[in-house]
Enzyme design. Structure first.
Site, PDB file in Angstrom:
ATOM      1  N   GLU A 115       0.837  -1.210   0.000  1.00  0.00           N
ATOM      2  CA  GLU A 115       0.000   0.000   0.000  1.00  0.00           C
ATOM      3  C   GLU A 115       0.866   1.251   0.000  1.00  0.00           C
ATOM      4  O   GLU A 115       1.945   1.271   0.580  1.00  0.00           O
ATOM      5  CB  GLU A 115      -0.923  -0.016   1.217  1.00  0.00           C
ATOM      6  CG  GLU A 115      -1.942  -1.157   1.128  1.00  0.00           C
ATOM      7  CD  GLU A 115      -2.925  -1.170   2.295  1.00  0.00           C
ATOM      8  OE1 GLU A 115      -4.093  -1.511   2.062  1.00  0.00           O
ATOM      9  OE2 GLU A 115      -2.515  -0.840   3.405  1.00  0.00           O
ATOM     10  N   CYS A 128       3.533   8.563   1.235  1.00  0.00           N
ATOM     11  CA  CYS A 128       4.042   7.606   2.222  1.00  0.00           C
ATOM     12  C   CYS A 128       4.344   6.308   1.481  1.00  0.00           C
ATOM     13  O   CYS A 128       3.441   5.654   0.967  1.00  0.00           O
ATOM     14  CB  CYS A 128       3.005   7.395   3.313  1.00  0.00           C
ATOM     15  SG  CYS A 128       3.577   6.269   4.593  1.00  0.00           S
ATOM     16  N   CYS A 135       6.530  -6.863   7.141  1.00  0.00           N
ATOM     17  CA  CYS A 135       7.620  -6.197   7.845  1.00  0.00           C
ATOM     18  C   CYS A 135       8.482  -7.195   8.613  1.00  0.00           C
ATOM     19  O   CYS A 135       7.987  -8.203   9.117  1.00  0.00           O
ATOM     20  CB  CYS A 135       7.068  -5.161   8.837  1.00  0.00           C
ATOM     21  SG  CYS A 135       8.384  -4.154   9.553  1.00  0.00           S
ATOM     22  N   CYS A 139       5.994  -4.362  15.570  1.00  0.00           N
ATOM     23  CA  CYS A 139       5.569  -3.339  16.527  1.00  0.00           C
ATOM     24  C   CYS A 139       4.090  -3.573  16.845  1.00  0.00           C
ATOM     25  O   CYS A 139       3.276  -3.707  15.931  1.00  0.00           O
ATOM     26  CB  CYS A 139       5.791  -1.948  15.948  1.00  0.00           C
ATOM     27  SG  CYS A 139       7.510  -1.717  15.445  1.00  0.00           S
ATOM     28  N   CYS A 142       1.111  -1.451  15.378  1.00  0.00           N
ATOM     29  CA  CYS A 142       1.112  -1.235  13.921  1.00  0.00           C
ATOM     30  C   CYS A 142       0.454  -2.395  13.176  1.00  0.00           C
ATOM     31  O   CYS A 142       0.798  -3.566  13.410  1.00  0.00           O
ATOM     32  CB  CYS A 142       2.559  -1.093  13.448  1.00  0.00           C
ATOM     33  SG  CYS A 142       2.710  -1.035  11.654  1.00  0.00           S
ATOM     34  N   SER A 226      11.935   6.954   8.113  1.00  0.00           N
ATOM     35  CA  SER A 226      11.561   6.646   9.494  1.00  0.00           C
ATOM     36  C   SER A 226      12.013   5.237   9.847  1.00  0.00           C
ATOM     37  O   SER A 226      11.701   4.284   9.127  1.00  0.00           O
ATOM     38  CB  SER A 226      10.047   6.743   9.663  1.00  0.00           C
ATOM     39  OG  SER A 226       9.679   6.261  10.942  1.00  0.00           O
ATOM     40  N   CYS A 368      -1.716   6.461   9.683  1.00  0.00           N
ATOM     41  CA  CYS A 368      -0.461   5.863  10.171  1.00  0.00           C
ATOM     42  C   CYS A 368      -0.731   4.577  10.944  1.00  0.00           C
ATOM     43  O   CYS A 368      -1.592   4.534  11.815  1.00  0.00           O
ATOM     44  CB  CYS A 368       0.255   6.838  11.084  1.00  0.00           C
ATOM     45  SG  CYS A 368       0.482   8.406  10.308  1.00  0.00           S
TER      46      CYS A 368
HETATM   47  S1  SF4 Z   1       5.980   0.461  12.772  1.00  0.00           S
HETATM   48 FE1  SF4 Z   1       7.274   0.158  10.995  1.00  0.00          FE
HETATM   49  S2  SF4 Z   1       8.882  -1.233  11.704  1.00  0.00           S
HETATM   50 FE2  SF4 Z   1       7.201  -1.393  13.146  1.00  0.00          FE
HETATM   51  S3  SF4 Z   1       5.940  -3.113  12.400  1.00  0.00           S
HETATM   52 FE3  SF4 Z   1       5.088  -1.205  11.552  1.00  0.00          FE
HETATM   53  S4  SF4 Z   1       6.031  -1.029   9.557  1.00  0.00           S
HETATM   54 FE4  SF4 Z   1       7.269  -2.469  10.736  1.00  0.00          FE
END
Ligand code: SF4
Length: 391
Positions: A115, A128, A135, A139, A142, A226, A368
């Site tokens: 995306e 973005c 990933c 996190c 997220c 980031s 986000c």
């Molecule tokens: S915040 Fe960034 S590094 Fe952490 S799981 Fe999400 S995409 Fe991955």
């Protein structure tokens, strides 16, 4: 590549050659393109000039068809079309939020999807960009973190996201038309899916293409990478890319950060802050952005705010407060507006800019931390989903 296949190093460094066959010129560095043109039969003496011409067609004019490269001889164009492709990710879906935010789901080699989000402002706009399918990290706040890493994106698939968005925004200049001073896509943030520093070389090459003065020509100051804290790679960002740096910080104690940003167990807050203190490019005119997601009762107390100020003391910094954007099954709630304002106030009074990020595109899950390509989910075998859901 199915999600069940074990991830091996060579899978992570996918060669630029499109699996279907012909090498893709999109994403090649100038040197790599020169070598490829020579290997395809371009006389060495001419190769640098040819790179310059082709580069401008692809990245300045947005041309995808060799036949349109009219300052190249017809037979040379025919040779290029035989030996190379100009390929960008394919747009699968395009959603536009009530607030104008656009989310694209794009398909890349191997049928994987990622995306991209475009956030328009008055006289500019931010794209973005994603750097991985899924990933490497998990996190806990997220949505992408719930999606296992499938693979790194190539440099072509990363810069291709910028080209796809420019197509949609009609932002390629038209030969002979007056130059448009306003850029709709004026900023890039590497804050999409994936940890960019776990795909450093491809991210670097793609951003160098974006910054190249004879193509898309984006200033390094308008590109922000980031990271969640891959400490050994942080200084390379300054030395080899030169863009702005943002840190997914989100907590002020190791105990809490270990849960929110598990890479903290590898490099804890003290090691991360140390790396930032010696960051080669930090100054008052190039401050490091500390991203801080506001989670109700988790990391949003007055003590957290005071600890944060102490931790970053002496580092030219600004703190971006991000009201948490919920996603299905998310284990957290957003802090109240009063709590966020109070937190921002403590930081502001300590002398730090502490803008509160306005959630954008929530109605299309583009805010986000909300990105996740559902289709990858669809790839999971029944056994995997059963193992995960116990159903
Ligand atoms: S915040 Fe960034 S590094 Fe952490 S799981 Fe999400 S995409 Fe991955």
């Amino acid at each position: 590549m199915t999600a069940t296949a074990p991830i091996t190093q060579d899978m992570l460094t996918i060669p630029r050659k499109a699996p279907e066959g012909l090498p893709n010129l999109v994403g090649m560095t100038r040197d790599a393109m020169r070598e490829a043109l020579i290997a395809a039969g371009t006389p060495e003496k001419q190769a640098k000039m040819r790179v310059g011409q082709i580069w401008q067609w692809i990245y300045h004019w947005g041309v995808r068809d060799f036949a349109q490269m009219t300052n190249l001889a017809k037979d040379y164009r025919a040779m290029l079309a035989e030996k190379f492709v100009i390929s960008v990710p394919e747009v699968v879906t395009r959603q536009v939020s009530e607030d104008g935010t656009r989310k694209y789901l794009v398909r890349i080699a191997g049928g994987h999807e990622v995306e991209i989000v475009y956030i328009p402002e008055e006289d500019r706009g931010t794209l973005c960009v994603s750097s991985q399918v899924g990933c490497t990290l998990t996190c806990s706040f997220c949505h992408t973190g719930t999606q296992k890493l499938v693979r790194n994106l190539t440099a072509g698939e990363i810069i291709g996201q910028v080209m796809v968005a420019r197509d949609d925004l009609d932002e390629w200049p038209i030969p002979g038309a007056p130059k448009n001073e306003t850029r709709l896509l004026s900023n890039i943030v590497l804050m999409g899916m994936g940890e960019p520093l776990y795909n450093f070389e491809n991210v670097r090459d793609a951003m160098k293409i974006a910054m190249d003065p004879h193509g898309i020509q984006l200033s390094r100051r308008r590109i922000t990478l980031s990271t969640s804290g891959v400490v050994p790679e942080i200084s390379r960002t300054a030395e080899e890319i030169g863009c702005q740096l943002a840190i997914s910080f989100h907590a002020t104690t190791d105990e809490v950060r270990d849960k929110l940003v598990p890479i903290n167990k590898r490099w804890n807050i003290a090691e991360l802050v140390e790396a930032l203190r010696s960051y080669p490019k930090v100054s008052n005119s190039e401050r490091i952005t500390f991203e801080y997601v506001m989670l109700d009762g988790v990391n949003d107390s007055d003590d957290d705010a005071r600890r944060l100020i102490k931790l970053i003391d002496g580092i030219p910094a600004k703190i971006n407060l991000i009201p948490f954007n919920e996603w299905p099954g998310a284990p957290y709630k957003r802090s109240s507006n009063n709590r966020i304002r109070r937190f921002a106030d403590i930081i502001y009074k300590a002398g730090y800019a502490s803008p509160i990020r306005t959630p954008r595109g929530e109605d299309i899950m583009a805010a986000c931390g909300q990105l996740k390509s559902e289709t990858e989910r669809g790839r999971k075998t029944k056994a995997q989903i059963a193992a995960e859901t116990g159903l």
